[in-house]
Each structure stands twice: as C-alpha cells, then as structure tokens.
Design a protein around this motif. Structure first.
Motif, PDB file in Angstrom:
ATOM      1  N   ILE A 192       0.838  -1.197   0.000  1.00 30.96           N
ATOM      2  CA  ILE A 192       0.000   0.000   0.000  1.00 30.96           C
ATOM      3  C   ILE A 192       0.875   1.249   0.000  1.00 30.96           C
ATOM      4  CG2 ILE A 192      -1.775   1.302   1.254  1.00 30.96           C
ATOM      5  CD1 ILE A 192      -2.634  -1.360   2.531  1.00 30.96           C
ATOM      6  N   ALA A 193       0.510   2.201  -0.833  1.00 30.66           N
ATOM      7  CA  ALA A 193       1.133   3.530  -0.823  1.00 30.66           C
ATOM      8  C   ALA A 193       0.009   4.557  -0.745  1.00 30.66           C
ATOM      9  CB  ALA A 193       1.984   3.753  -2.061  1.00 30.66           C
ATOM     10  N   ARG A 194       0.058   5.413   0.285  1.00 29.86           N
ATOM     11  CA  ARG A 194      -1.037   6.367   0.510  1.00 29.86           C
ATOM     12  C   ARG A 194      -0.471   7.737   0.837  1.00 29.86           C
ATOM     13  NH1 ARG A 194      -3.676   3.893   4.624  1.00 29.86           N
ATOM     14  NH2 ARG A 194      -2.467   5.003   6.224  1.00 29.86           N
ATOM     15  N   THR A 195      -1.106   8.783   0.286  1.00 27.01           N
ATOM     16  CA  THR A 195      -0.754  10.161   0.595  1.00 27.01           C
ATOM     17  C   THR A 195      -1.982  10.875   1.124  1.00 27.01           C
ATOM     18  OG1 THR A 195       0.948  10.254  -1.126  1.00 27.01           O
ATOM     19  CG2 THR A 195       0.108  12.350  -0.308  1.00 27.01           C
ATOM     20  N   GLU A 196      -1.824  11.539   2.279  1.00 24.15           N
ATOM     21  CA  GLU A 196      -2.912  12.288   2.890  1.00 24.15           C
ATOM     22  C   GLU A 196      -2.481  13.733   3.103  1.00 24.15           C
ATOM     23  OE1 GLU A 196      -4.689   9.383   6.160  1.00 24.15           O
ATOM     24  OE2 GLU A 196      -2.504   9.251   6.012  1.00 24.15           O
ATOM     25  N   LYS A 197      -3.434  14.648   2.978  1.00 21.03           N
ATOM     26  CA  LYS A 197      -3.178  16.056   3.266  1.00 21.03           C
ATOM     27  C   LYS A 197      -4.098  16.497   4.393  1.00 21.03           C
ATOM     28  CE  LYS A 197      -1.356  17.697  -1.163  1.00 21.03           C
ATOM     29  NZ  LYS A 197      -1.517  18.668  -2.268  1.00 21.03           N
ATOM     30  N   VAL A 198      -3.479  16.966   5.480  1.00 16.43           N
ATOM     31  CA  VAL A 198      -4.224  17.468   6.625  1.00 16.43           C
ATOM     32  C   VAL A 198      -4.217  18.989   6.557  1.00 16.43           C
ATOM     33  CG1 VAL A 198      -4.400  17.529   9.136  1.00 16.43           C
ATOM     34  CG2 VAL A 198      -3.533  15.467   7.996  1.00 16.43           C
ATOM     35  N   HIS A 199      -5.406  19.589   6.458  1.00 19.19           N
ATOM     36  CA  HIS A 199      -5.514  21.041   6.370  1.00 19.19           C
ATOM     37  C   HIS A 199      -5.752  21.632   7.755  1.00 19.19           C
ATOM     38  CE1 HIS A 199      -6.879  19.560   2.320  1.00 19.19           C
ATOM     39  NE2 HIS A 199      -5.904  20.381   1.988  1.00 19.19           N
ATOM     40  N   TYR A 237      -3.707   6.963  -3.611  1.00 21.85           N
ATOM     41  CA  TYR A 237      -3.814   5.650  -2.968  1.00 21.85           C
ATOM     42  C   TYR A 237      -3.573   4.567  -4.019  1.00 21.85           C
ATOM     43  CZ  TYR A 237      -5.522   1.854  -0.020  1.00 21.85           C
ATOM     44  OH  TYR A 237      -5.620   0.708   0.725  1.00 21.85           O
ATOM     45  N   SER A 238      -2.698   3.643  -3.666  1.00 20.51           N
ATOM     46  CA  SER A 238      -2.414   2.512  -4.539  1.00 20.51           C
ATOM     47  C   SER A 238      -2.222   1.274  -3.664  1.00 20.51           C
ATOM     48  CB  SER A 238      -1.162   2.771  -5.373  1.00 20.51           C
ATOM     49  OG  SER A 238      -0.800   1.618  -6.117  1.00 20.51           O
ATOM     50  N   GLU A 239      -2.986   0.229  -3.946  1.00 19.99           N
ATOM     51  CA  GLU A 239      -2.882  -1.015  -3.186  1.00 19.99           C
ATOM     52  C   GLU A 239      -2.829  -2.204  -4.146  1.00 19.99           C
ATOM     53  OE1 GLU A 239      -5.327  -3.695   0.136  1.00 19.99           O
ATOM     54  OE2 GLU A 239      -5.845  -1.582  -0.171  1.00 19.99           O
ATOM     55  N   THR A 240      -1.840  -3.039  -3.937  1.00 23.50           N
ATOM     56  CA  THR A 240      -1.704  -4.263  -4.717  1.00 23.50           C
ATOM     57  C   THR A 240      -1.899  -5.460  -3.798  1.00 23.50           C
ATOM     58  OG1 THR A 240      -0.129  -3.221  -6.236  1.00 23.50           O
ATOM     59  CG2 THR A 240      -0.204  -5.621  -6.220  1.00 23.50           C
ATOM     60  N   THR A 272      -1.490 -15.404  -2.269  1.00 21.24           N
ATOM     61  CA  THR A 272      -0.263 -16.191  -2.087  1.00 21.24           C
ATOM     62  C   THR A 272      -0.426 -17.638  -2.521  1.00 21.24           C
ATOM     63  OG1 THR A 272      -0.902 -16.601   0.220  1.00 21.24           O
ATOM     64  CG2 THR A 272       0.559 -14.721  -0.206  1.00 21.24           C
ATOM     65  N   THR A 273      -1.653 -18.059  -2.829  1.00 24.42           N
ATOM     66  CA  THR A 273      -1.880 -19.436  -3.275  1.00 24.42           C
ATOM     67  C   THR A 273      -1.792 -19.566  -4.790  1.00 24.42           C
ATOM     68  OG1 THR A 273      -3.312 -19.887  -1.362  1.00 24.42           O
ATOM     69  CG2 THR A 273      -3.487 -21.391  -3.253  1.00 24.42           C
ATOM     70  N   ASN A 274      -2.522 -18.691  -5.508  1.00 24.73           N
ATOM     71  CA  ASN A 274      -2.556 -18.807  -6.967  1.00 24.73           C
ATOM     72  C   ASN A 274      -1.873 -17.648  -7.692  1.00 24.73           C
ATOM     73  OD1 ASN A 274      -4.390 -16.666  -6.790  1.00 24.73           O
ATOM     74  ND2 ASN A 274      -6.182 -18.015  -6.912  1.00 24.73           N
ATOM     75  N   GLY A 275      -1.372 -16.660  -6.943  1.00 27.43           N
ATOM     76  CA  GLY A 275      -0.656 -15.540  -7.557  1.00 27.43           C
ATOM     77  C   GLY A 275      -1.536 -14.491  -8.194  1.00 27.43           C
ATOM     78  N   GLN A 276      -2.852 -14.584  -8.054  1.00 25.75           N
ATOM     79  CA  GLN A 276      -3.748 -13.604  -8.656  1.00 25.75           C
ATOM     80  C   GLN A 276      -3.547 -12.230  -8.015  1.00 25.75           C
ATOM     81  OE1 GLN A 276      -7.873 -14.668  -8.480  1.00 25.75           O
ATOM     82  NE2 GLN A 276      -8.584 -12.779  -9.455  1.00 25.75           N
ATOM     83  N   VAL A 277      -3.500 -11.198  -8.864  1.00 27.57           N
ATOM     84  CA  VAL A 277      -3.217  -9.836  -8.397  1.00 27.57           C
ATOM     85  C   VAL A 277      -4.451  -8.962  -8.571  1.00 27.57           C
ATOM     86  CG1 VAL A 277      -1.822  -7.767  -8.757  1.00 27.57           C
ATOM     87  CG2 VAL A 277      -0.769 -10.033  -8.921  1.00 27.57           C
ATOM     88  N   THR A 278      -4.769  -8.191  -7.542  1.00 24.12           N
ATOM     89  CA  THR A 278      -5.878  -7.240  -7.566  1.00 24.12           C
ATOM     90  C   THR A 278      -5.347  -5.852  -7.252  1.00 24.12           C
ATOM     91  OG1 THR A 278      -7.430  -8.939  -6.807  1.00 24.12           O
ATOM     92  CG2 THR A 278      -8.131  -6.644  -6.617  1.00 24.12           C
ATOM     93  N   GLN A 279      -5.731  -4.874  -8.083  1.00 20.42           N
ATOM     94  CA  GLN A 279      -5.299  -3.495  -7.881  1.00 20.42           C
ATOM     95  C   GLN A 279      -6.465  -2.659  -7.332  1.00 20.42           C
ATOM     96  OE1 GLN A 279      -2.280  -2.341  -8.210  1.00 20.42           O
ATOM     97  NE2 GLN A 279      -1.254  -3.962  -9.354  1.00 20.42           N
ATOM     98  N   ILE A 280      -6.173  -1.843  -6.329  1.00 15.07           N
ATOM     99  CA  ILE A 280      -7.162  -0.935  -5.747  1.00 15.07           C
ATOM    100  C   ILE A 280      -6.592   0.478  -5.792  1.00 15.07           C
ATOM    101  CG2 ILE A 280      -8.471  -0.328  -3.665  1.00 15.07           C
ATOM    102  CD1 ILE A 280      -8.268  -3.254  -2.830  1.00 15.07           C
TER     103      ILE A 280
END
Length: 328
Positions: free
Chosen positions: A195-202, A246-249, A253-261
C-alpha cells in the motif's frame, strides 16, 4: 482573522502615506520605503510528540517472532517519536517603511517547505526471515505565511546596522502531507498487500509569534544585504484530511492472482475526514478512539465523511536568513 490582516495592511498604508506626505519637514535619514527578499533555513527547537497517524500512535516499533510459532514474540524494541515540523527551508518577499531611523513596520510573505519527519514505523519480522509487516509513515509541512512585525533600529548609519523585529505569524495556506508505505503479509490470510497512501491534513486558522535580531550591511547606494536570526513559534490544529493518492496491490499467495485498488475505489469515509475536539459513540469514526490495537467501529458508515479527534502540530523553529534589501 481576515479583519486583523486588513487592519494591519490599512495601518501600514495610511500611516506610511501620512509620513511620506510631510513635504515641509526635512527628510529624516534612514526613513523611507524598502523591499527585500531572502532565503532561510530553520531548525527545530521545541520538539514534542507527533500526532497519531490515523488510529496509530507515533511509535517506532521493531519486533521479531519465532519462525516455528509466528504468534510468539521473541524480542522487540519501541520508542516514542518526537520532533517538530518547524525544520526546513523558507523563501519570501518583504516590504516595509521606516517612520524614523529608529522605528518601522515590515510585512513578510514567506513560503515554507518543511523537512520530512518520521511519524510512525512498525516492523514485524520472522527471526532471520521475511517481514510480516513493514509500515512507515513520514510527514512534512508546506505553508504560505503572512508575517507583520515592528522593526526597531539603533539608528546606526555605518557599515553594520543592527536591528530587531517582533511580530505575528499568520498561516494563509498550507497542509501537513503524510506519506505511508505498507507491506502487509499477515492481516488478510492468504493475501500479501503493498500500500502507498498520501494524505493532506488542512489546518484551522491560527496565530503565532516571531522575533528576530539581525543587521544590514550596505553594499552599494540604496542596496543592503542582511543577515538575521529568527525564532518563531506557531501551534496549528487540524481541520480536515483528504486522501489524495492511494495505490494497493493484493496478491493471492496461493494462486498468484493480483488485484489493484486505487483512489477511486475507496469510499468517502476512507478518503475524507473532519476533525473534532470531541468524538462520541455516535460519531462516524472508523476506529474506536483510544483502543490499542485499534478496534473497528461497528457503526462506521463508509459512505459518509469520517470523524476523528483534532490534533496539533508545531511549525516553530530557529533559523538564519540571508537576503538583500532595496531602498526607495
């Protein structure tokens, strides 16, 4: 706050114009308008405990677990993360008017770019093996600051011209940017996440203090270089927060299937947060405040803005400024 700024500007313009229009009075040496520009570097001098990153406290945690029994902790270290967001570079413009050679008024507009600070780190590994969790969050401040001040000089017209300034700091715009990177191989069974996330607090409107001592050094006619040491102190509290990237991969771990969020896949409640002084059981908090480890709030509605407790940061520091001023 806007009324205060308007009053200061009007006071400067009206007062300066009145002095400038006294044509029947002999000009006073050292009196008049000037503009300037400078570059600064500030160091933190009032460190405190950083605010939470979401529900997580500002802690630097490292933990090793048994390879044969991953639930068993073999050893760990943990420390509180402290510091200030007041360290970093600053650049800006200034303008002022010396009513006499001893007294004047100056207004600065500065842009501040803070140094990145570690806000949270959580590393859990299998002893002599791969990580189970590696989570690191860093933060830095960006701010546009309006700073009126009174200038006092000893009236020296030689090569070294000492002075002092005292005034206010009024942030006009800015935010705390938090970057979080997570490797998680344990919280979702059978799934490895990155996960890579960027937040801005105002921030809310705030007011701080500044004080400086320095000297001007004439180099050519109507041009001076200056060096000054400045202390400023400003505590800023949070108003709202927005997840801007926001980027989540997710990898099975069983079948190697990849999901992107991505960012657009997140509900409103995970992207937007309003900060409040007090939250209750009826507040739309994602987690129950104060629980360690964080406990999910069963009443959280992800389709509504989230609520969270207000936090405070310090953007004060001690800095050196080198610049040049031009007199009219």
């Amino acid at each position: 706050m806007k009324g205060t700024i308007l009053f200061i500007v009007l006071f400067t313009v009206i007062g300066s114009s009145a002095f400038a229009q006294e044509n029947d009075v002999k000009p006073i040496e050292g009196r008049g308008w000037y503009i300037g520009t400078g570059v600064s570097y500030f160091f933190e001098i009032t460190p405190g405990e950083f605010p939470n990153v979401g529900p997580f406290q500002p802690r630097d945690h490292y933990e090793e677990r048994d390879p044969l029994n991953p639930a068993q902790v073999l050893n760990y270290t943990e420390s509180t993360i402290t510091g200030s967001f007041g360290e970093g570079w600053r650049a800006g413009l200034s303008g002022g008017y010396m009513f006499t050679k001893y007294f004047g008024l100056q207004v600065d507009v500065n842009y501040f770019g803070g140094k990145s600070q570690l806000m949270r780190r959580n590393v859990i590994v299998i002893q002599d093996g791969p990580p189970l969790i590696n989570s690191v969050a860093t933060g830095d401040v960006r701010a546009l600051i309006f700073a009126p001040s009174l200038v006092f000089s000893i009236g020296n017209v030689g090569q070294i011209q000492p002075y002092a300034r005292f005034g206010a700091i009024i942030p006009l715009y800015g935010y705390l940017k938090i970057n979080t990177n997570i490797i998680d191989n344990v919280n979702i069974p059978g799934t490895a996440r990155e996960i890579a996330r960027t937040e801005k607090v105002h921030p809310t409107a705030s007011l701080g203090f500044q004080g400086a001592i320095g000297f001007n050094y004439p180099v050519v006619h109507k041009v001076k270089v200056f060096l000054e040491m400045e202390y400023n102190n400003a505590a800023v509290n949070s108003k709202d927060k927005e997840v801007t990237a926001y980027s989540e991969t997710r990898t099975n771990t069983t079948n190697g299937q990849v999901t992107q969020i991505g960012l657009n896949d997140l509900p409103i409640g995970m992207k937007l947060t309003d900060y409040e002084k007090t939250v209750t059981s009826s507040s739309n908090t994602e987690y129950i405040p104060g629980t360690i480890p964080p406990i999910n709030n069963p009443n959280f509605d992800p389709n509504q803005k989230a609520k969270d407790l207000r936090s405070y940061i310090n953007i004060g520091g001690l800095g050196l400024t080198l610049g040049v001023r031009f007199r009219f």
